[in-house]
Design an enzyme around this catalytic site. Structure first.
Site, PDB file in Angstrom:
ATOM      1  N   ASP A 131      -7.663 -11.912   5.443  1.00 25.67           N
ATOM      2  CA  ASP A 131      -8.967 -11.879   4.792  1.00 25.67           C
ATOM      3  C   ASP A 131      -9.541 -10.473   4.877  1.00 25.67           C
ATOM      4  OD1 ASP A 131     -11.190 -13.890   3.732  1.00 25.67           O
ATOM      5  OD2 ASP A 131     -12.194 -12.378   4.942  1.00 25.67           O
ATOM      6  N   ASN A 166     -18.352  -5.068  -2.809  1.00 24.27           N
ATOM      7  CA  ASN A 166     -18.861  -5.393  -4.144  1.00 24.27           C
ATOM      8  C   ASN A 166     -20.302  -4.954  -4.329  1.00 24.27           C
ATOM      9  OD1 ASN A 166     -16.535  -6.549  -5.259  1.00 24.27           O
ATOM     10  ND2 ASN A 166     -17.001  -8.577  -4.429  1.00 24.27           N
ATOM     11  N   GLU A 174     -11.062 -12.903  -1.660  1.00 31.72           N
ATOM     12  CA  GLU A 174     -10.465 -11.782  -0.930  1.00 31.72           C
ATOM     13  C   GLU A 174      -9.474 -12.251   0.124  1.00 31.72           C
ATOM     14  OE1 GLU A 174     -14.453 -12.660   1.148  1.00 31.72           O
ATOM     15  OE2 GLU A 174     -13.606 -12.749  -0.871  1.00 31.72           O
ATOM     16  N   HIS A 203     -18.222  -4.638  -8.659  1.00 29.36           N
ATOM     17  CA  HIS A 203     -17.112  -5.585  -8.678  1.00 29.36           C
ATOM     18  C   HIS A 203     -15.832  -4.969  -9.221  1.00 29.36           C
ATOM     19  CE1 HIS A 203     -19.203  -9.291  -7.431  1.00 29.36           C
ATOM     20  NE2 HIS A 203     -20.259  -8.732  -7.983  1.00 29.36           N
ATOM     21  N   ASP A 258     -12.319  -5.107  -7.358  1.00 28.79           N
ATOM     22  CA  ASP A 258     -11.024  -5.492  -7.934  1.00 28.79           C
ATOM     23  C   ASP A 258      -9.943  -4.485  -7.569  1.00 28.79           C
ATOM     24  OD1 ASP A 258     -12.143  -7.724  -9.046  1.00 28.79           O
ATOM     25  OD2 ASP A 258     -12.295  -6.915 -11.084  1.00 28.79           O
TER      26      ASP A 258
END
Length: 503
Positions: A364, A372, A407, A377, A381
């Site tokens: 994680d 973000n 994630e 965002h 990505d």
């Protein structure tokens, strides 16, 4: 606690104060010569506390065949130590509940305290601890530091009702170099509460450390996990509740040597607390906890179970086939969740038949929401794509890398023993920590938390659900233990029987 905060607390004139009855009880306990009659004289002057003590004496844990109807009967049945702890609990809870605070959601804090106290006392009894009432009191007042900080540093608490307990603690540490557990312990020291209560409050946020460290105090652990389970129950978070119940089953099972069925006991404890405190806490707690198990299995077992050609056994050919069939995550190129489950099922059966180990890694990205929020965002990505590429490079032909969602990534490692998976996990942590993701003009650094579970001939894991949940639980502990590290599930207490076999 930094010096600025200490000074602000010391100078604050509106900190929570010790109620009269509580002060009298503490003063009595510090004397060398006292008896039950002395505490009876104190509590009988407060009709609310006297009534609560009588009600407590008539609960199943203290009932002796005849109901206690007078305060003298209740105190005699409870004994001095339990009477003192219970009376302090009701005295302090009434005081905390009456404090007027506009900056915080006092009702939510109150519900958390009562539910946590009920759970902590039950766990203390289940573990055979000598003083469950001390756990009850400590859990009930563990968040007294919030009340203190809301007065000494009100700006930090302006959005408390919109913040999770974990996020609040992180914000406190960033601002004050400590969180409200330390402030609460400081307050209780000023009140001269017994040192055992102060110590329990001070460690109330050390859940992961207390669980992972062998020989840690079980009473401290009861307080720490009670708050997390209370949060999950009050929020209706079935998945988090399942995590906590699974761990509680493991600890109680190890202590008792038998399989634990803690769910109905927790539900009864919460209901009992609701009656004693005249508070509505959780709607149908047993239904919530039982449903959490089913929710867990729904989350862990994807509906898509499209298993393709079982005759294809070579990993390289399998990966090629998945690519051709478009069974990969469109953003990162890792295998998608549905086919992760299919591959795990296939490899688990193969591991069972060949008696070779199978390891599963849950990864994680730490504080990904901050990425973000800070960079946007699109940058987020780019981080996910970089992570997937890094994992694929490090894993190589040893396994399969998948994106589980958001994630969170998974790595299946056929033929990998726990120690080998742990070494790889540490390499992954090091590689990610030392790397930099370029997104536009930003250079972003991230870390990851990893949990590993291994199935082998000696394993208690009975199916893919067990394996997935154990790896996820270990990853959760990695995050709770400070993030940017790797933890194996075998380090955690597990129930005598695994969670559930795969269907």
């Amino acid at each position: 606690m930094n010096s600025d905060l200490h000074g602000a607390l010391a100078a604050c004139k509106t900190l929570p104060t010790l109620p009269t009855v509580a002060a009298q009880i503490i003063e009595l306990s510090s004397q060398e010569d006292y008896g039950l009659s002395d505490i009876i004289d104190i509590v009988r002057n407060d009709i609310t506390i006297a009534t609560k003590l009588i009600a407590s004496a008539n609960t199943p844990q203290y009932y002796r065949g005849e109901p206690a109807v007078e305060i003298s009967q209740a105190v005699s049945r409870l004994g001095f130590k339990s009477t003192m702890m219970i009376a302090l609990s009701f005295s302090l809870s009434v005081k905390a509940n009456s404090e007027e605070q506009s900056e915080i959601d006092l009702l939510s804090l109150w519900r958390r305290s009562v539910a946590s106290g009920a759970i902590a006392r039950l766990l203390a009894r289940e573990l055979g601890l000598k003083d469950p009432e001390a756990c009850f009191l400590a859990a009930l007042v563990q968040d007294i530091g919030v009340l203190a900080l809301s007065q000494a540093a009100p700006q930090t608490y302006s959005t408390l009702s919109e913040t999770s307990h974990e996020a609040l603690c992180a914000a406190e540490k960033a601002a004050f170099e400590c969180d409200h557990s330390a402030v609460g312990a400081w307050i209780l020291e000023q009140w001269k509460l017994p040192s055992e209560i102060t110590e329990l409050v001070a460690s109330s946020h050390d859940f992961a450390t207390l669980t992972l460290e062998a020989g840690s105090r079980k009473d401290q652990w009861c307080i720490a996990i009670s708050g997390l389970l209370a949060d999950a129950m009050l929020a209706g978070d079935q998945f988090q509740a399942a995590r906590m119940v699974w761990l509680i089953d493991g600890v109680c099972g190890e202590n008792n040597g038998t399989e634990s069925n803690i769910v109905p006991l927790i539900a009864d404890a919460v209901r009992e607390a609701e009656a004693l405190f005249e508070a509505q806490l959780v709607q149908e707690p047993i239904a919530l906890l039982e449903a959490s198990k089913e929710k867990l299995f729904e989350v862990m077992t994807d509906a898509s179970r499209d298993v393709s050609d079982d005759k294809v056994t070579q990993l390289e050919k399998r990966v090629s086939m998945l690519e051709r069939q478009g069974q990969r995550d469109s953003l990162t190129g890792a295998i998608n969740r549905g086919h992760f489950h299919a591959e795990l099922d296939r490899l688990f059966i193969d591991s069972t038949n060949t008696h070779r180990p199978l390891s599963l890694m849950f990864i994680d990205a730490d504080h990904f929401k901050q990425v973000n929020d800070t960079y946007g965002h699109l940058a987020g990505d780019e981080v996910l794509k970089w992570l997937a590429s890094a994992f694929t490079e490090l894993v190589g032909e040893k396994g399969l890398v998948g994106r589980y969602g958001g994630e969170e990534f998974v790595v299946i490692l056929p033929n990998a023993a726990e120690k080998d998976a742990m070494l790889l996990g540490q390499d992954v942590c090091d590689y990610v920590r030392d790397g930099t993701v370029t997104a536009g003009d930003a250079n972003i650094q991230v870390t990851v938390s990893i949990g590993i579970a291994t199935f082998d001939p000696d394993s208690k894991l009975r199916g893919t659900r067990d394996l997935i949940f154990a790896a996820d639980q270990a990853m959760y502990f990695a995050k709770q233990s400070g993030r940017d590290l790797c933890i194996v599930a075998s380090a955690l207490p597990t129930p005598p029987q695994a969670v559930a076999a795969a269907g």
